[in-house]
Design an enzyme around this catalytic site. Structure first.
Site, PDB file in Angstrom:
ATOM      1  N   ARG A 185      11.728  30.815  83.542  1.00 33.27           N
ATOM      2  CA  ARG A 185      12.165  29.644  82.772  1.00 33.27           C
ATOM      3  C   ARG A 185      12.831  28.671  83.739  1.00 33.27           C
ATOM      4  NH1 ARG A 185       9.146  30.796  79.172  1.00 33.27           N
ATOM      5  NH2 ARG A 185       9.691  31.517  77.078  1.00 33.27           N
ATOM      6  N   HIS A 217       3.994  24.383  82.471  1.00 29.48           N
ATOM      7  CA  HIS A 217       4.262  25.569  81.637  1.00 29.48           C
ATOM      8  C   HIS A 217       2.954  26.116  81.044  1.00 29.48           C
ATOM      9  CE1 HIS A 217       7.519  27.648  79.011  1.00 29.48           C
ATOM     10  NE2 HIS A 217       6.446  28.419  79.119  1.00 29.48           N
TER      11      HIS A 217
HETATM   12  P1  NDP Z   1      10.108  41.978  79.605  1.00 32.67           P
HETATM   13  O1  NDP Z   1      11.245  42.001  78.656  1.00 32.67           O
HETATM   14  O2  NDP Z   1       8.960  42.899  79.389  1.00 32.67           O
HETATM   15  O3  NDP Z   1      10.653  42.262  81.088  1.00 32.67           O
HETATM   16  C1  NDP Z   1      11.788  41.626  81.596  1.00 32.67           C
HETATM   17  C2  NDP Z   1      12.140  42.214  82.947  1.00 32.67           C
HETATM   18  O4  NDP Z   1      13.226  41.462  83.498  1.00 32.67           O
HETATM   19  C3  NDP Z   1      12.599  43.662  82.850  1.00 32.67           C
HETATM   20  O5  NDP Z   1      12.137  44.397  83.960  1.00 32.67           O
HETATM   21  C4  NDP Z   1      14.126  43.535  82.900  1.00 32.67           C
HETATM   22  O6  NDP Z   1      14.797  44.671  83.443  1.00 32.67           O
HETATM   23  C5  NDP Z   1      14.273  42.351  83.838  1.00 32.67           C
HETATM   24  N1  NDP Z   1      15.593  41.739  83.658  1.00 32.67           N
HETATM   25  C6  NDP Z   1      16.120  41.205  82.538  1.00 32.67           C
HETATM   26  N2  NDP Z   1      17.393  40.802  82.750  1.00 32.67           N
HETATM   27  C7  NDP Z   1      17.670  41.119  84.031  1.00 32.67           C
HETATM   28  C8  NDP Z   1      18.826  40.993  84.839  1.00 32.67           C
HETATM   29  N3  NDP Z   1      19.969  40.464  84.360  1.00 32.67           N
HETATM   30  N4  NDP Z   1      18.774  41.432  86.109  1.00 32.67           N
HETATM   31  C9  NDP Z   1      17.641  42.003  86.597  1.00 32.67           C
HETATM   32  N5  NDP Z   1      16.489  42.147  85.879  1.00 32.67           N
HETATM   33  C10 NDP Z   1      16.517  41.708  84.611  1.00 32.67           C
HETATM   34  O7  NDP Z   1       9.621  40.474  79.677  1.00 32.67           O
HETATM   35  P2  NDP Z   1       8.170  39.918  80.058  1.00 32.67           P
HETATM   36  O8  NDP Z   1       7.737  40.530  81.332  1.00 32.67           O
HETATM   37  O9  NDP Z   1       7.243  40.027  78.898  1.00 32.67           O
HETATM   38  O10 NDP Z   1       8.484  38.349  80.220  1.00 32.67           O
HETATM   39  C11 NDP Z   1       9.382  37.872  81.190  1.00 32.67           C
HETATM   40  C12 NDP Z   1       9.628  36.373  81.003  1.00 32.67           C
HETATM   41  O11 NDP Z   1       8.498  35.627  81.429  1.00 32.67           O
HETATM   42  C13 NDP Z   1       9.818  35.875  79.561  1.00 32.67           C
HETATM   43  O12 NDP Z   1      11.138  36.161  79.113  1.00 32.67           O
HETATM   44  C14 NDP Z   1       9.571  34.409  79.706  1.00 32.67           C
HETATM   45  O13 NDP Z   1      10.757  33.726  80.030  1.00 32.67           O
HETATM   46  C15 NDP Z   1       8.599  34.313  80.880  1.00 32.67           C
HETATM   47  N6  NDP Z   1       7.284  33.830  80.458  1.00 32.67           N
HETATM   48  C16 NDP Z   1       6.794  32.668  80.991  1.00 32.67           C
HETATM   49  C17 NDP Z   1       5.559  32.190  80.635  1.00 32.67           C
HETATM   50  C18 NDP Z   1       4.971  30.994  81.273  1.00 32.67           C
HETATM   51  O14 NDP Z   1       3.895  30.531  80.848  1.00 32.67           O
HETATM   52  N7  NDP Z   1       5.559  30.440  82.305  1.00 32.67           N
HETATM   53  C19 NDP Z   1       4.728  32.898  79.639  1.00 32.67           C
HETATM   54  C20 NDP Z   1       5.316  34.118  79.170  1.00 32.67           C
HETATM   55  C21 NDP Z   1       6.556  34.547  79.547  1.00 32.67           C
HETATM   56  P3  NDP Z   1      14.703  46.098  82.709  1.00 32.67           P
HETATM   57  O15 NDP Z   1      13.299  46.596  82.974  1.00 32.67           O
HETATM   58  O16 NDP Z   1      15.724  46.904  83.405  1.00 32.67           O
HETATM   59  O17 NDP Z   1      14.959  45.854  81.260  1.00 32.67           O
HETATM   60  C1  OXD Z   2       6.226  32.506  76.624  1.00 32.66           C
HETATM   61  C2  OXD Z   2       5.917  31.209  77.158  1.00 32.66           C
HETATM   62  O1  OXD Z   2       7.363  32.968  76.765  1.00 32.66           O
HETATM   63  O2  OXD Z   2       4.950  30.609  76.720  1.00 32.66           O
HETATM   64  O3  OXD Z   2       5.311  33.134  76.063  1.00 32.66           O
HETATM   65  O4  OXD Z   2       6.608  30.741  78.073  1.00 32.66           O
END
Ligand code: NDP
Ligand code: OXD
Length: 309
Positions: free
Chosen positions: A224, A272
């Site tokens: 983000r 995005h």
């Molecule tokens: P998940 O919830 O599956 O995974 C999140 C990961 O981030 C986990 O490994 C988690 O750790 C880690 N994490 C969270 N907080 C912290 C922290 N404080 N310190 C270290 N690691 C942390 O999410 P997704 O993989 O599905 O998605 C990730 C993000 O991608 C979404 O939240 C969104 O913002 C972004 N996104 C962007 C898109 C785009 O088009 N640009 C599209 C889709 C998503 P743990 O495993 O220990 O819980």
């Molecule tokens: C999502 C995105 O979080 O579109 O799926 O960024």
């Protein structure tokens, strides 16, 4: 039993057609045409209505994020007992892995510099760094980070990752928590940000993080915009400490016309689009989750309200 969809109406019409075919017993309505608010059991949203959700829809059973992330939903207006689920869609995951591979390869093979040379009519070559000497690190080892790692494996980059809780992943050097961050950053030539935006991760890609990274390193931000301190990135690129960046998300989308990312020579900016929910699969993933809920089974993608993701 009514579902209200509050997101892009074009995609909403595709959802409507798919749900009419696969679940004709459910009434699908698009915001703001909500019908009887008392009949609404499921809300699918990118952003929430400004009203308190419990008051607006007194019988709401689940709030679904239409996206993988939930930071765009102001959960303070959502009753604490209400389950919240995010989108875990195989197409969205595959599309993100594809974008990450594209961006890592672009940075690895100096594409940004070559585009600049072409524009300047300059025929100048750079040494190719072999993949086994280019270390790639993924921040976030969740559904998207893990898929990106699998797609990157065949190239032979040394891979590492960082998450909140400790992990063991074959062939990946794993770091965890605030205490593991600096060591992780110091060992990464190309950093991919794929963590959710929470109070702990806001502004994590800042001057201090860049200073911890090796000279010449590149950044891919697909998390983000709030993860990145824009001015610190520009300063690190201008000083030559960082080599380039691929940016898919910014704090204000679209960024204002005078935002430095638009024409920075070391930045590739995309609107995005790293990954998008595809109605063809997302609507069916949603329906599967509704069925799970109706059978009293756990939802896929349940959000932990305390962790914020
Ligand atoms: P998940 O919830 O599956 O995974 C999140 C990961 O981030 C986990 O490994 C988690 O750790 C880690 N994490 C969270 N907080 C912290 C922290 N404080 N310190 C270290 N690691 C942390 O999410 P997704 O993989 O599905 O998605 C990730 C993000 O991608 C979404 O939240 C969104 O913002 C972004 N996104 C962007 C898109 C785009 O088009 N640009 C599209 C889709 C998503 P743990 O495993 O220990 O819980
Ligand atoms: C999502 C995105 O979080 O579109 O799926 O960024």
């Amino acid at each position: 039993m009514t579902i209200v969809f509050k997101s892009d109406p074009v995609r909403g019409r595709e959802w409507a057609a798919l749900l009419a075919e696969h679940a004709p017993e459910l009434e699908f309505r698009m915001w703001p045409d909500i019908g009887d608010p008392a009949a609404v059991r499921y809300l699918v949203a990118w952003r929430l209505p400004s009203e308190d959700l419990g008051t607006l829809f007194p019988n709401l059973e689940v709030l679904f994020s239409v996206a993988a992330g939930v930071d765009q939903l102001d959960l303070s207006t959502v009753p604490a007992h209400l389950p919240v689920a995010r989108m875990v869609d195989p197409n969205l995951i595959a599309s993100m892995a594809e974008y990450v591979v594209m961006s890592v390869l672009a940075l690895h093979r100096d594409l940004i510099a070559y585009i600049g040379s072409q524009r300047a009519r300059r025929w100048s070559e750079m040494r190719v760094v072999p993949a086994p000497r280019r270390r790639v690190g993924i921040m976030g080892l969740g559904s998207l980070g893990l898929a990106a790692i699998e797609r990157l494996r065949p190239f032979g980059f040394p891979l590492s990752g960082w998450s909140r809780s400790p992990k063991r992943i074959d062939g990946v050097e794993c770091h965890a928590g605030p205490e593991g961050l600096e060591t992780f950053l110091a060992s990464v030539d190309i950093l991919v940000c794929l963590i959710p935006l929470t109070p702990e991760t806001r502004g994590i890609l800042d001057r201090k993080a860049f200073a911890a990274m090796p000279a010449g390193a590149g950044i891919v931000n697909v998390g983000r915009g709030g993860h990145l301190v824009d001015a610190d990135l520009v300063a690190a690129l201008d000083s030559g400490h960082l080599g380039g960046a691929v940016i898919d998300v910014v704090s204000t989308e679209p960024p204002p016309a005078d935002h430095p990312f638009w024409d920075h020579p070391k930045i590739i900016l995309t609107p995005h689009v790293a990954s998008m929910t595809q109605p063809q699969t997302a609507a069916l993933v949603f329906l599967d989750n509704v069925r799970r809920h109706q059978r009293g089974e756990p939802l896929v993608g349940t959000v932990d309200r305390d962790r914020g993701y």
